[in-house]
Motif scaffolding. Structure first.
Motif, PDB file in Angstrom:
ATOM      1  N   GLU A  91      22.355   3.341 -23.573  1.00 39.67           N
ATOM      2  CA  GLU A  91      22.211   2.027 -22.961  1.00 39.67           C
ATOM      3  C   GLU A  91      20.812   1.857 -22.384  1.00 39.67           C
ATOM      4  OE1 GLU A  91      26.434   3.554 -21.891  1.00 39.67           O
ATOM      5  OE2 GLU A  91      24.378   4.341 -21.947  1.00 39.67           O
ATOM      6  N   SER A  92      20.369   0.604 -22.320  1.00 38.48           N
ATOM      7  CA  SER A  92      19.102   0.276 -21.695  1.00 38.48           C
ATOM      8  C   SER A  92      19.162  -1.160 -21.190  1.00 38.48           C
ATOM      9  CB  SER A  92      17.930   0.456 -22.662  1.00 38.48           C
ATOM     10  OG  SER A  92      18.049  -0.421 -23.767  1.00 38.48           O
ATOM     11  N   THR A 128      23.733   2.635 -17.618  1.00 37.07           N
ATOM     12  CA  THR A 128      22.504   2.057 -17.102  1.00 37.07           C
ATOM     13  C   THR A 128      22.831   1.312 -15.815  1.00 37.07           C
ATOM     14  OG1 THR A 128      20.582   0.655 -17.648  1.00 37.07           O
ATOM     15  CG2 THR A 128      22.728  -0.071 -18.473  1.00 37.07           C
TER      16      THR A 128
END
Length: 124
Positions: free
Chosen positions: A6-7, A118
């Protein structure tokens, strides 16, 4: 399993927007349903949104409905969560997950693979 990263998390003010992205590796990505979950300290991980393998069918938690949008691009092996009108209650770690299960999967136990998460912080 597929590998998920994830980002896009960060610290924002209430009312702002964020786009979270989940990047997946694996040749069978397009066969998985995908979901987004969130978790805060001391609470259970909760369902936010899900999309089926085709990207045509989606589902949302009541708290996300009308404000968040989940989508996927199978050609790029990515899943997005577009979040708008963020509220302090949205502060949490957000996780991307994959499932081989059928329709209507909303429980964490239905998902086989998870990213590391994240962080999203929403200040009033």
């Amino acid at each position: 399993q597929v590998q998920l990263v994830e980002s896009g998390g960060g610290s924002v003010q209430a009312g702002d927007s964020l786009l979270l992205t989940c990047a997946a590796s694996g040749r069978l990505f397009s066969s998985y349903g995908m979901g987004w979950f969130r978790q805060t300290p001391g609470k259970e991980r909760e369902f936010v949104a899900a999309v089926d393998f085709s990207g045509r069918n989606t589902g949302y938690a009541e708290s996300a409905k009308g404000r968040f949008t989940i989508s996927r691009n199978n050609a790029r092996n990515t899943v997005n969560l577009q979040m708008t009108s963020l509220k302090p209650r949205g502060t949490a770690d957000y996780y991307c997950a994959a499932t081989r299960g059928g329709k209507g999967r909303r429980n964490t136990s239905d998902f086989d693979c998870w990213g590391r998460g994240t962080q999203v912080t929403v200040s009033s």
